[in-house]
Design a protein around this motif. Structure first.
Motif, PDB file in Angstrom:
ATOM      1  N   ASP A   1      -6.792   8.621   1.809  1.00 14.40           N
ATOM      2  CA  ASP A   1      -6.463   9.726   0.911  1.00 14.40           C
ATOM      3  C   ASP A   1      -6.369   9.313  -0.556  1.00 14.40           C
ATOM      4  N   LYS A   2      -6.922   8.159  -0.889  1.00 11.87           N
ATOM      5  CA  LYS A   2      -6.899   7.676  -2.271  1.00 11.87           C
ATOM      6  C   LYS A   2      -8.325   7.389  -2.736  1.00 11.87           C
ATOM      7  N   ASN A   3      -8.491   7.461  -4.026  1.00 10.05           N
ATOM      8  CA  ASN A   3      -9.758   7.060  -4.634  1.00 10.05           C
ATOM      9  C   ASN A   3      -9.595   5.602  -5.060  1.00 10.05           C
ATOM     10  N   VAL A   4     -10.241   4.706  -4.356  1.00  7.52           N
ATOM     11  CA  VAL A   4     -10.060   3.278  -4.619  1.00  7.52           C
ATOM     12  C   VAL A   4     -11.315   2.697  -5.274  1.00  7.52           C
ATOM     13  N   PRO A   5     -11.161   1.629  -6.049  1.00  7.27           N
ATOM     14  CA  PRO A   5     -12.322   1.029  -6.721  1.00  7.27           C
ATOM     15  C   PRO A   5     -13.233   0.276  -5.744  1.00  7.27           C
ATOM     16  N   GLU A   6     -14.419   0.003  -6.195  1.00 10.14           N
ATOM     17  CA  GLU A   6     -15.426  -0.700  -5.387  1.00 10.14           C
ATOM     18  C   GLU A   6     -14.916  -2.079  -4.945  1.00 10.14           C
TER      19      GLU A   6
ATOM     20  N   TYR B   1       0.810  -1.214   0.000  1.00  8.83           N
ATOM     21  CA  TYR B   1       0.000   0.000   0.000  1.00  8.83           C
ATOM     22  C   TYR B   1       0.848   1.272   0.000  1.00  8.83           C
ATOM     23  N   PHE B   2       1.988   1.210   0.654  1.00 17.04           N
ATOM     24  CA  PHE B   2       2.889   2.354   0.741  1.00 17.04           C
ATOM     25  C   PHE B   2       4.292   1.895   0.338  1.00 17.04           C
ATOM     26  N   PRO B   3       4.516   1.743  -0.978  1.00 19.01           N
ATOM     27  CA  PRO B   3       5.785   1.171  -1.454  1.00 19.01           C
ATOM     28  C   PRO B   3       6.980   2.082  -1.188  1.00 19.01           C
ATOM     29  N   VAL B   4       8.098   1.434  -0.943  1.00 17.62           N
ATOM     30  CA  VAL B   4       9.340   2.146  -0.677  1.00 17.62           C
ATOM     31  C   VAL B   4      10.155   2.280  -1.965  1.00 17.62           C
ATOM     32  N   LYS B   5      10.187   1.232  -2.763  1.00 21.61           N
ATOM     33  CA  LYS B   5      11.061   1.205  -3.940  1.00 21.61           C
ATOM     34  C   LYS B   5      10.364   1.557  -5.253  1.00 21.61           C
ATOM     35  N   ARG B   6       9.084   1.462  -5.325  1.00 21.56           N
ATOM     36  CA  ARG B   6       8.391   1.791  -6.573  1.00 21.56           C
ATOM     37  C   ARG B   6       7.440   2.961  -6.333  1.00 21.56           C
ATOM     38  N   LYS B   7       6.925   3.508  -7.408  1.00 24.66           N
ATOM     39  CA  LYS B   7       6.067   4.690  -7.285  1.00 24.66           C
ATOM     40  C   LYS B   7       4.633   4.358  -6.923  1.00 24.66           C
ATOM     41  N   ARG B   8       4.091   3.357  -7.590  1.00 29.45           N
ATOM     42  CA  ARG B   8       2.661   3.086  -7.454  1.00 29.45           C
ATOM     43  C   ARG B   8       2.398   1.892  -6.543  1.00 29.45           C
TER      44      ARG B   8
END
Length: 169
Positions: free
Chosen positions: A108-113, A59-66
């Motif tokens: 703080d994110k818009n997540v899918p259903e 959910y909160f990656p250290v090495k990648r962006k997404r």
């Protein structure tokens, strides 16, 4: 080979032959090695901490962006812990942690259903597991906090979360 045939075969082996076969299994199959390593030196806290780090990294990656936000990562750890025989309190801790970190992500994110449905499944499984293992007093505060967070964040399936809590009432 059936279990009965295996028992018969093993009973006919001498002690040294049986020991040789176990050592061979230990060396050939990583799963057997991992099992015996756990049985003789159960570092449950380290396993739990590693699992939490990897779940958090989803959910909160250290090495990648997404973030990938995959529920399956936590599910694999939980299944593995159950196979190894990790203490129910530690398994329940990871189950609830998975939902808590997902809630922090969705704040703080818009997540899918599908995300909400997936977290409902995780929450329901955790509540059932906790109820079955009779460890509710240890986790009741966290369960209520998770439920309250679903209401505060106005999750679309907050009613289903309420029904999941009916198990413990």
């Amino acid at each position: 080979m059936s279990k009965r045939a295996l028992k018969k075969y093993l009973s006919e082996l001498k002690q040294e032959e049986l020991a040789e076969q176990l050592i061979d299994l230990y060396e050939r199959f990583p799963v057997v090695k991992e099992y015996y390593d756990f049985v003789f030196n159960p570092k449950e806290d380290k396993l739990v901490q590693d699992a939490k780090v990897k779940i958090s990294n989803e959910y909160f990656p250290v090495k990648r962006k997404r973030p990938k936000a995959r529920r399956s990562v936590a599910q694999k750890f939980l299944k593995h812990f159950t196979k190894l025989g990790v203490e129910p309190q530690l398994v329940a801790d990871v189950m609830l942690y998975n939902v808590e970190i997902a809630q922090a992500y969705s704040a703080d994110k818009n997540v899918p259903e599908a995300f909400y449905k997936s977290m409902l499944n995780s929450f329901s499984e955790a509540v059932q597991y906790i109820a079955l293992n009779e460890i509710l007093p240890d986790f009741k505060i966290r369960i209520v906090r998770i439920f309250n967070t679903t209401q505060n964040q106005q999750w679309p399936n907050e009613e289903e979360f309420s029904r999941a809590l009916d198990i413990i009432d």
